[in-house]
Structure formats: C-alpha cells, structure tokens
Design a protein around this motif. Structure first.
Motif, short mmCIF file in Angstrom:
data_model
loop_
_atom_site.label_atom_id
_atom_site.label_comp_id
_atom_site.label_asym_id
_atom_site.label_seq_id
_atom_site.Cartn_x
_atom_site.Cartn_y
_atom_site.Cartn_z
N ALA A 13 23.97 -4.24 -7.44
CA ALA A 13 22.87 -3.41 -7.94
C ALA A 13 21.81 -4.25 -8.65
O ALA A 13 20.60 -4.01 -8.50
N LYS A 14 22.25 -5.26 -9.39
CA LYS A 14 21.32 -6.13 -10.10
C LYS A 14 20.47 -6.94 -9.13
O LYS A 14 19.31 -7.27 -9.42
N ALA A 15 21.04 -7.27 -7.96
CA ALA A 15 20.32 -8.07 -6.98
C ALA A 15 19.41 -7.23 -6.08
O ALA A 15 18.66 -7.79 -5.26
N ALA A 16 19.46 -5.93 -6.23
CA ALA A 16 18.72 -5.06 -5.31
C ALA A 16 17.22 -5.35 -5.32
O ALA A 16 16.55 -5.23 -4.28
N ASP A 17 16.68 -5.72 -6.46
CA ASP A 17 15.23 -5.96 -6.57
C ASP A 17 14.87 -7.44 -6.42
O ASP A 17 13.69 -7.79 -6.62
N ALA A 18 15.83 -8.27 -6.10
CA ALA A 18 15.56 -9.71 -5.96
C ALA A 18 14.58 -9.96 -4.82
O ALA A 18 14.69 -9.37 -3.74
N LYS A 19 13.61 -10.84 -5.08
CA LYS A 19 12.61 -11.20 -4.07
C LYS A 19 12.86 -12.59 -3.49
O LYS A 19 12.48 -12.87 -2.36
N ARG A 20 13.52 -13.45 -4.26
CA ARG A 20 13.75 -14.84 -3.83
C ARG A 20 15.24 -15.19 -3.99
O ARG A 20 15.79 -15.08 -5.09
N PHE A 21 15.83 -15.61 -2.90
CA PHE A 21 17.27 -15.89 -2.87
C PHE A 21 17.52 -17.38 -2.62
O PHE A 21 16.80 -18.02 -1.83
N GLY A 22 18.53 -17.90 -3.25
CA GLY A 22 19.05 -19.21 -2.90
C GLY A 22 20.34 -19.03 -2.12
O GLY A 22 21.26 -18.33 -2.58
N ILE A 23 20.41 -19.60 -0.93
CA ILE A 23 21.62 -19.50 -0.11
C ILE A 23 22.38 -20.82 -0.23
O ILE A 23 21.89 -21.87 0.21
N ILE A 24 23.54 -20.79 -0.83
CA ILE A 24 24.30 -22.00 -1.13
C ILE A 24 25.21 -22.36 0.03
O ILE A 24 26.02 -21.55 0.48
N VAL A 25 25.06 -23.59 0.50
CA VAL A 25 25.91 -24.13 1.56
C VAL A 25 26.73 -25.26 0.98
O VAL A 25 26.21 -26.14 0.29
N SER A 26 28.02 -25.25 1.25
CA SER A 26 28.89 -26.31 0.74
C SER A 26 28.85 -27.53 1.65
O SER A 26 28.79 -27.41 2.88
N SER A 27 28.90 -28.71 1.03
CA SER A 27 29.01 -29.94 1.82
C SER A 27 30.47 -30.27 2.12
O SER A 27 30.76 -31.23 2.83
N LYS A 28 31.41 -29.48 1.58
CA LYS A 28 32.83 -29.68 1.89
C LYS A 28 33.07 -29.25 3.33
O LYS A 28 32.68 -28.15 3.74
N LYS A 29 33.74 -30.11 4.08
CA LYS A 29 33.89 -29.87 5.52
C LYS A 29 34.53 -28.53 5.83
O LYS A 29 34.11 -27.81 6.75
#
Length: 330
Positions: A224-240
C-alpha cells in the motif's frame, strides 16, 4: 560431540585423490565457528593449505567460487545441497548433517496434526538424512506421509526461495522439521494447507497461523505504501545463484509502460546503507533472494517489494492472488 557432521574424512580423501594443493572453505553463519577446526584437520592430514571465506553465506546460491577463482583448486561449501549452476572452480557440497535429536519435536507435532491423515513432510538440508526415521514414526502413528523431489531440490527438501517439493501434493496438512518461520510462510502460501513446525532447536511444535497473519499484514502495508511510487529501483544480485537480470528487465518494462520510472541496480550483499544514495527513488524491488524483502523489511525506510508484490502495486495481480517469490533452478 559436534553438533554437525562435516564429513572431513571424505573431504581429505578427495584432496589426496585429486592431489589438490589449495582448498577454499565456506560456511553459513551458524557454522563458521567450526571453520578453523575443519581447516586445521585438513592441513594436518594433507599437503593442501586452506582459505576460509568470512563473507556472509546464505545458501548454495551464494557459493564463493567467483571470489576464490584462481586462488584455490577446490571450494568446499558446507551446510547446503548443490544447485544446478556452473561454478568458476570445482565445488564440493557438504550438507553438514545435524546431529540434533528431532524426534521429541516431531512427537509433539502429533497433537497439532490430529484429524489430518495425509501429511506432506519437508525439511532443510541439515535434517534430510532423518526423513526416513520421521516417516516411520508418523506412519506408525496412523499418518500417510507424502513427499516428492522439487525443481533443483531433493525429496522433501525446501529452500528459502524454492518450495517446489511441496507444491501440488495431495495432502491434508504439512509438517516442517526445522527452525524459524520463513520456510513455513512460503509453504502456507503455496499450499493453503495447515502447516505445523516441529522445531528441534526449541524442542517443541507449533502452528504458524498467527505468524503468517502478522507477516501478511506487514506485506500488505508495504504494498500500500508503494502504491504511489513514481520511481523504482530494481535490485539485481551479482551472486550467481540469485542473479535474475532477465526478470529485472521484464519488471522495468512493466513499470515503464505504466509511465513510471525504473532503474536497475546491481549489488552483491543488499543492505539499507547501500541504498541510501538513491534518495530520488520511492521504492525498491528485489529480484535477489526472496527472503530479503520479507525478513529484513523493518530495516528499510522505503518499501522493499518482491516481484509478485510489484505486480499488485501496478494492478497486474489481485491482492487475493498474493504469492511468495521463488527462484527456480530447472
């Protein structure tokens, strides 16, 4: 007597057989206290020298093969079973079987399993060698035990990110043998069956309904808190074993189509401190270990979502269709 069986004699035989001169040792956090004992025994009985990884280790997905490439001839990874991944150095997986007595906790579970006949039995790598004994006990008490192999997991084994061994079983309830609550939350959501924990560390048994309800309230609050988010960071792991860049690209495209912004951020160990510089981002989506968003939620000031939770935020999935994120190893 050690709490775990590390099969050091088998490791030493492998070292001698392959004439290995350098060995890397990697332990999860709970087993690191045994590291120098194992290293000492290897160095006393072979010509090999050892390197001990002190970095955090959360599973077979987090093997230190990249860090140790070029420095060792063999990496010995303790506490987890192998995943179908290509490693940069040969990796020997040692399950570190627990010597703890689990039958007291299993016995305590019978009262909570009363009225249920077909029981799905699951555990983690440390207790897999006890499944036959547990099965015999349960069936001796009128239960029918049901187990299967999963995608990249052994029969009756669940991981923190993989519940395929418990899906689609014809069962009335689930018995999980192990500690903690995270695994059972995933089991509950994927099966929608009663779930009982037989916890040998606490020497008791309990159901998880209250815990599951509390966690789900927290997750829905984050969504619910993220519902109004306009800019997201998508985290990708470098762990294989946790890297899902293709998924991150799909999520970025999904966000962009909603006329919001998304940026892909690559990290090794994910922590609140490392996200502080990204002040202009409103929320983050974790494509690495699914446990991070669930277990560490309170550490982050901004919403930390799983991919299925992002789908709810964007209206691509209904709240009623909530499910745990999984990393599949096909």
């Amino acid at each position: 007597m050690l709490d775990y069986e590390f099969k050091v004699n088998e490791i030493i035989e492998r070292i001698k057989e392959k004439n290995i001169k350098s060995v890397g040792l990697q332990f999860p956090e709970g087993l690191k206290t045994y590291a120098t004992d194992v290293a000492r025994q290897i160095e006393d009985e072979t010509d090999a020298f050892t390197l001990i990884s002190a970095d955090p280790c959360y599973g077979a997905c987090d093997a230190a093969d990249v860090d140790m490439a070029g420095a060792v001839d063999l990496l010995v990874h303790f506490g987890h079973t192998a995943l179908p991944l290509d490693y940069d150095v040969p990796v020997l997986f040692v399950e570190a079987q627990s010597n703890m007595d689990v039958m007291g906790a299993v016995g305590s579970s019978l009262s909570l399993l009363e009225g249920y006949e077909r029981i799905g039995l699951v555990t983690t790598a440390q207790h897999l060698h006890l499944l036959d004994e547990i099965t015999s006990f349960l069936e001796g008490n009128g239960k029918k035990v049901v187990m299967k192999e999963g995608s990249g997991t052994q029969k009756g084994q669940v991981l923190g990110c993989n519940f395929s061994a418990i899906k689609d079983l014809d069962i009335d309830a689930v018995l999980y043998v192990g500690s903690g609550n995270f695994h059972t939350l995933g089991i509950k959501l994927f099966t929608d069956k009663p779930v009982v924990i037989a916890d040998p560390y606490m020497n008791d048994a309990r159901d998880i309904d209250e815990f599951a309800d509390r966690i789900m309230r927290i997750r829905f609050a984050r969504i619910a808190k993220a519902a109004d988010a306009k800019r997201f960071g998508i985290i990708v792991s470098s762990k294989k074993g946790q890297s899902r860049l293709d998924l991150a690209k799909v999520l970025k495209n999904m966000i962009d189509k909603e006329e919001r912004e998304a940026f892909i951020i690559v990290m090794d160990d994910i922590s609140p401190e490392l996200l502080v510089p990204f002040r202009d981002l409103d929320a983050f989506v974790v494509t690495a270990c699914p446990r991070i968003a669930i277990d560490d939620s309170k550490m982050y000031k901004k919403p930390l979502l799983t991919p299925p939770e992002l789908e709810i935020v964007l209206g691509k999935r209904e709240w009623e269709d909530y499910e745990m994120d999984e990393i599949k190893y096909d």
